[in-house]
Design a protein around this motif. Structure first.
Motif, PDB file in Angstrom:
ATOM      1  N   THR A  30     109.531  37.121 -27.056  1.00 13.64           N
ATOM      2  CA  THR A  30     110.320  38.069 -26.278  1.00 13.64           C
ATOM      3  C   THR A  30     110.403  37.529 -24.856  1.00 13.64           C
ATOM      4  OG1 THR A  30     108.473  39.426 -25.467  1.00 13.64           O
ATOM      5  CG2 THR A  30     109.313  39.922 -27.679  1.00 13.64           C
ATOM      6  N   THR A  31     111.111  38.243 -24.001  1.00  4.04           N
ATOM      7  CA  THR A  31     111.211  37.802 -22.607  1.00  4.04           C
ATOM      8  C   THR A  31     109.893  37.964 -21.869  1.00  4.04           C
ATOM      9  OG1 THR A  31     111.977  40.020 -21.969  1.00  4.04           O
ATOM     10  CG2 THR A  31     113.656  38.343 -22.467  1.00  4.04           C
ATOM     11  N   ARG A  32     108.971  38.760 -22.436  1.00  3.35           N
ATOM     12  CA  ARG A  32     107.721  39.052 -21.743  1.00  3.35           C
ATOM     13  C   ARG A  32     106.491  38.426 -22.396  1.00  3.35           C
ATOM     14  NH1 ARG A  32     107.743  43.268 -18.061  1.00  3.35           N
ATOM     15  NH2 ARG A  32     109.740  44.327 -17.805  1.00  3.35           N
ATOM     16  N   SER A  33     106.553  38.134 -23.677  1.00  2.94           N
ATOM     17  CA  SER A  33     105.327  37.697 -24.336  1.00  2.94           C
ATOM     18  C   SER A  33     105.613  36.740 -25.488  1.00  2.94           C
ATOM     19  CB  SER A  33     104.542  38.902 -24.868  1.00  2.94           C
ATOM     20  OG  SER A  33     105.275  39.552 -25.905  1.00  2.94           O
ATOM     21  N   VAL A  34     104.578  36.028 -25.883  1.00  4.37           N
ATOM     22  CA  VAL A  34     104.604  35.134 -27.035  1.00  4.37           C
ATOM     23  C   VAL A  34     103.400  35.468 -27.904  1.00  4.37           C
ATOM     24  CG1 VAL A  34     104.432  32.743 -27.836  1.00  4.37           C
ATOM     25  CG2 VAL A  34     105.747  33.276 -25.773  1.00  4.37           C
ATOM     26  N   SER A  35     103.628  35.691 -29.190  1.00  3.96           N
ATOM     27  CA  SER A  35     102.535  35.989 -30.113  1.00  3.96           C
ATOM     28  C   SER A  35     102.772  35.251 -31.416  1.00  3.96           C
ATOM     29  CB  SER A  35     102.417  37.494 -30.371  1.00  3.96           C
ATOM     30  OG  SER A  35     103.595  37.988 -30.990  1.00  3.96           O
ATOM     31  N   LEU A  36     101.702  35.054 -32.176  1.00  2.00           N
ATOM     32  CA  LEU A  36     101.800  34.343 -33.446  1.00  2.00           C
ATOM     33  C   LEU A  36     102.034  35.325 -34.587  1.00  2.00           C
ATOM     34  CD1 LEU A  36      98.871  31.752 -33.177  1.00  2.00           C
ATOM     35  CD2 LEU A  36     101.266  31.489 -32.526  1.00  2.00           C
ATOM     36  N   THR A  37     102.821  34.902 -35.538  1.00  3.04           N
ATOM     37  CA  THR A  37     102.953  35.654 -36.778  1.00  3.04           C
ATOM     38  C   THR A  37     101.726  35.392 -37.637  1.00  3.04           C
ATOM     39  OG1 THR A  37     104.028  33.827 -37.940  1.00  3.04           O
ATOM     40  CG2 THR A  37     105.460  35.326 -36.690  1.00  3.04           C
ATOM     41  N   ASP A  38     101.631  36.086 -38.760  1.00  4.64           N
ATOM     42  CA  ASP A  38     100.511  35.834 -39.665  1.00  4.64           C
ATOM     43  C   ASP A  38     100.501  34.374 -40.119  1.00  4.64           C
ATOM     44  OD1 ASP A  38      99.688  38.428 -39.476  1.00  4.64           O
ATOM     45  OD2 ASP A  38     100.640  39.096 -41.348  1.00  4.64           O
ATOM     46  N   ALA A  39     101.669  33.838 -40.425  1.00  5.90           N
ATOM     47  CA  ALA A  39     101.754  32.431 -40.831  1.00  5.90           C
ATOM     48  C   ALA A  39     101.348  31.511 -39.688  1.00  5.90           C
ATOM     49  CB  ALA A  39     103.176  32.105 -41.294  1.00  5.90           C
ATOM     50  N   GLY A  40     101.729  31.887 -38.471  1.00  6.78           N
ATOM     51  CA  GLY A  40     101.359  31.086 -37.307  1.00  6.78           C
ATOM     52  C   GLY A  40      99.867  31.072 -37.068  1.00  6.78           C
ATOM     53  N   ARG A  41      99.238  32.253 -37.204  1.00  2.29           N
ATOM     54  CA  ARG A  41      97.784  32.315 -37.012  1.00  2.29           C
ATOM     55  C   ARG A  41      97.056  31.492 -38.064  1.00  2.29           C
ATOM     56  NH1 ARG A  41      99.047  37.627 -35.316  1.00  2.29           N
ATOM     57  NH2 ARG A  41      98.910  38.437 -37.453  1.00  2.29           N
ATOM     58  N   GLN A  42      97.548  31.558 -39.301  1.00  2.00           N
ATOM     59  CA  GLN A  42      96.916  30.786 -40.366  1.00  2.00           C
ATOM     60  C   GLN A  42      97.065  29.286 -40.113  1.00  2.00           C
ATOM     61  OE1 GLN A  42      98.358  31.727 -44.269  1.00  2.00           O
ATOM     62  NE2 GLN A  42      96.958  30.331 -45.300  1.00  2.00           N
ATOM     63  N   LEU A  43      98.245  28.875 -39.670  1.00  2.00           N
ATOM     64  CA  LEU A  43      98.462  27.458 -39.396  1.00  2.00           C
ATOM     65  C   LEU A  43      97.594  26.993 -38.227  1.00  2.00           C
ATOM     66  CD1 LEU A  43     100.051  24.885 -40.037  1.00  2.00           C
ATOM     67  CD2 LEU A  43     101.807  25.651 -38.413  1.00  2.00           C
ATOM     68  N   GLU A  44      97.508  27.800 -37.182  1.00  2.00           N
ATOM     69  CA  GLU A  44      96.674  27.428 -36.032  1.00  2.00           C
ATOM     70  C   GLU A  44      95.205  27.292 -36.447  1.00  2.00           C
ATOM     71  OE1 GLU A  44      95.604  29.023 -31.534  1.00  2.00           O
ATOM     72  OE2 GLU A  44      95.932  30.432 -33.166  1.00  2.00           O
ATOM     73  N   ARG A  45      94.731  28.223 -37.260  1.00  2.00           N
ATOM     74  CA  ARG A  45      93.329  28.202 -37.690  1.00  2.00           C
ATOM     75  C   ARG A  45      93.005  26.907 -38.441  1.00  2.00           C
ATOM     76  NH1 ARG A  45      89.546  32.180 -38.223  1.00  2.00           N
ATOM     77  NH2 ARG A  45      91.115  33.732 -37.635  1.00  2.00           N
ATOM     78  N   ARG A  46      93.958  26.421 -39.223  1.00  2.00           N
ATOM     79  CA  ARG A  46      93.713  25.201 -39.987  1.00  2.00           C
ATOM     80  C   ARG A  46      93.913  23.942 -39.133  1.00  2.00           C
ATOM     81  NH1 ARG A  46      93.945  25.545 -45.521  1.00  2.00           N
ATOM     82  NH2 ARG A  46      93.239  23.362 -45.395  1.00  2.00           N
ATOM     83  N   LEU A  47      94.910  23.962 -38.249  1.00  2.00           N
ATOM     84  CA  LEU A  47      95.252  22.760 -37.499  1.00  2.00           C
ATOM     85  C   LEU A  47      94.331  22.487 -36.322  1.00  2.00           C
ATOM     86  CD1 LEU A  47      99.155  22.786 -37.204  1.00  2.00           C
ATOM     87  CD2 LEU A  47      97.739  21.309 -38.626  1.00  2.00           C
ATOM     88  N   ALA A  48      93.923  23.543 -35.595  1.00  2.00           N
ATOM     89  CA  ALA A  48      93.188  23.339 -34.340  1.00  2.00           C
ATOM     90  C   ALA A  48      91.933  22.483 -34.524  1.00  2.00           C
ATOM     91  CB  ALA A  48      92.843  24.687 -33.712  1.00  2.00           C
ATOM     92  N   PRO A  49      91.069  22.776 -35.525  1.00  2.00           N
ATOM     93  CA  PRO A  49      89.882  21.925 -35.687  1.00  2.00           C
ATOM     94  C   PRO A  49      90.226  20.479 -36.025  1.00  2.00           C
ATOM     95  CG  PRO A  49      89.616  24.008 -36.866  1.00  2.00           C
ATOM     96  CD  PRO A  49      91.056  23.912 -36.473  1.00  2.00           C
ATOM     97  N   ALA A  50      91.235  20.277 -36.888  1.00  2.00           N
ATOM     98  CA  ALA A  50      91.603  18.922 -37.276  1.00  2.00           C
ATOM     99  C   ALA A  50      92.125  18.121 -36.080  1.00  2.00           C
ATOM    100  CB  ALA A  50      92.656  18.966 -38.383  1.00  2.00           C
ATOM    101  N   PHE A  51      92.972  18.742 -35.271  1.00  2.00           N
ATOM    102  CA  PHE A  51      93.519  18.032 -34.117  1.00  2.00           C
ATOM    103  C   PHE A  51      92.436  17.795 -33.061  1.00  2.00           C
ATOM    104  CE2 PHE A  51      97.488  18.427 -36.056  1.00  2.00           C
ATOM    105  CZ  PHE A  51      98.455  17.766 -35.317  1.00  2.00           C
ATOM    106  N   ALA A  52      91.459  18.714 -32.951  1.00  2.00           N
ATOM    107  CA  ALA A  52      90.348  18.495 -32.025  1.00  2.00           C
ATOM    108  C   ALA A  52      89.548  17.271 -32.440  1.00  2.00           C
ATOM    109  CB  ALA A  52      89.444  19.725 -31.983  1.00  2.00           C
ATOM    110  N   ASP A  53      89.349  17.094 -33.746  1.00  2.00           N
ATOM    111  CA  ASP A  53      88.643  15.914 -34.237  1.00  2.00           C
ATOM    112  C   ASP A  53      89.423  14.644 -33.923  1.00  2.00           C
ATOM    113  OD1 ASP A  53      86.521  17.313 -35.178  1.00  2.00           O
ATOM    114  OD2 ASP A  53      87.134  17.289 -37.281  1.00  2.00           O
ATOM    115  N   ILE A  54      90.742  14.684 -34.135  1.00  2.00           N
ATOM    116  CA  ILE A  54      91.575  13.518 -33.854  1.00  2.00           C
ATOM    117  C   ILE A  54      91.517  13.169 -32.368  1.00  2.00           C
ATOM    118  CG2 ILE A  54      93.947  12.679 -33.785  1.00  2.00           C
ATOM    119  CD1 ILE A  54      94.470  14.365 -36.312  1.00  2.00           C
ATOM    120  N   GLU A  55      91.680  14.185 -31.525  1.00  2.00           N
ATOM    121  CA  GLU A  55      91.652  13.959 -30.085  1.00  2.00           C
ATOM    122  C   GLU A  55      90.314  13.381 -29.653  1.00  2.00           C
ATOM    123  OE1 GLU A  55      92.213  16.435 -25.881  1.00  2.00           O
ATOM    124  OE2 GLU A  55      92.353  17.456 -27.807  1.00  2.00           O
TER     125      GLU A  55
END
Length: 308
Positions: free
Chosen positions: A60-85
């Motif tokens: 929206t013009t005021r906020s950004v939030s994750l959908t259920d699919a977005g939260r699930q994707l973030e939960r899986r990706l964040a640890p993997a990308f932290a390991d890569i970094e």
């Protein structure tokens, strides 16, 4: 063909952009972090959503939030990308020259007690490390929210995490101002506190009032009473106690100066035993990025020196 071979550069960039937006909850901040324009971030994220066939972010013009699919994707990706970094940083910098970004989540009191005294020295000793510290009293999911580590009281660290003590034992004490006690009297037992004005702290992660817990000679007492003030801000609680508004139960180490100066008086001292202090925690069985390893070693050395 392996998944790594199938993952083209553009697809990797899409995932990096998504994680930046998910972490910052802002297209502009994500764009600044990746040194691109907000419109480029928006275009990249839309391409990812089209490729996956699902909406990941509500905008929206005021906020950004994750959908259920977005939260699930973030939960899986964040640890993997932290390991890569972390692996890339380690290879580029070498174990003797840790470099990169270290993201921490800490409650306010821990920030004051553990981090404030050592930040200057740590950053001087490790000029190639960039700290991002989020101060939040809520019990956030450090892994899902993209943090490398966090600090909590030992009793609140999940058992599936590695835990490193970074402070000595702490103690909660009941205090009041001399002016308040001169009028209301000095309580000599926990039960006598029911006749006093309570200044309460509301726990941000549960919404309930922090109980006042006492122990002596095997007797345990936990009290929770209404009072004229309830707040989730420790500084406001201390200010109210100093102004004579009532009694407060506060971590002793945060008010040492007021106690030494006589502005606050410690009460029921023999009923207030110590409890385990602050612990730095991070995911178990995970590659430890060089900045985190350096930070752990630094904090451990500081804690050892303080108790020596």
């Amino acid at each position: 063909m392996s998944r790594e071979q199938q993952l083209r550069g553009v697809e990797y960039a899409e995932l990096v952009a998504f994680l930046a937006v998910a972490r910052d909850r802002s297209f502009r901040q994500a764009a600044d972090a990746l040194a691109v324009s907000p419109s480029a971030i928006s275009h990249t994220l839309r391409a990812l959503e089209d490729r996956l066939g699902t909406k990941l972010v509500n905008r929206t013009t005021r906020s950004v939030s994750l959908t259920d699919a977005g939260r699930q994707l973030e939960r899986r990706l964040a640890p993997a990308f932290a390991d890569i970094e972390g692996a890339v940083q380690e290879a580029a910098a070498g174990a003797d020259k840790p470099a990169g970004t270290l993201r921490l989540t800490v409650p306010r009191v821990a920030a004051q007690m553990v981090l404030s005294p050592i930040l200057g020295q740590f950053l001087a000793d490790y000029p190639n490390i960039r700290l991002e510290i989020t101060v939040d009293d809520a019990l956030v999911d450090s892994v899902a929210d993209g943090f490398d580590a966090g600090i909590r009281l030992d009793e609140r660290v999940r058992r599936d995490m590695e835990a490193v003590p970074v402070s000595g034992a702490l103690r909660g004490v009941v205090v009041g101002s001399p002016a308040y006690l001169a009028v209301a009297g000095v309580p000599t037992t926990p039960e006598a506190l029911s006749h006093h004005r309570w200044l309460n702290y509301r726990l941000p992660f549960s919404g309930r009032l922090l109980p006042w817990e006492f122990s002596r000679a095997g007797k345990e007492v936990a009290l929770s009473l209404d009072g004229p003030l309830t707040t989730n801000d420790v500084d406001l609680l201390i200010a109210a106690a100093l102004d004579g508004a009532g009694l407060a139960c506060i971590t002793e180490a945060t008010i040492t100066d007021h106690l030494d100066a006589g502005r606050l008086v410690r009460l029921l001292d023999d009923w207030c035993p110590p409890f385990p202090g602050w612990t730095l925690y991070y995911p178990r069985n995970r590659h430890i990025p060089p900045p985190l390893r350096a930070f752990i070693d630094f904090l451990t050395a500081q804690a050892t020196a303080a108790t020596a």
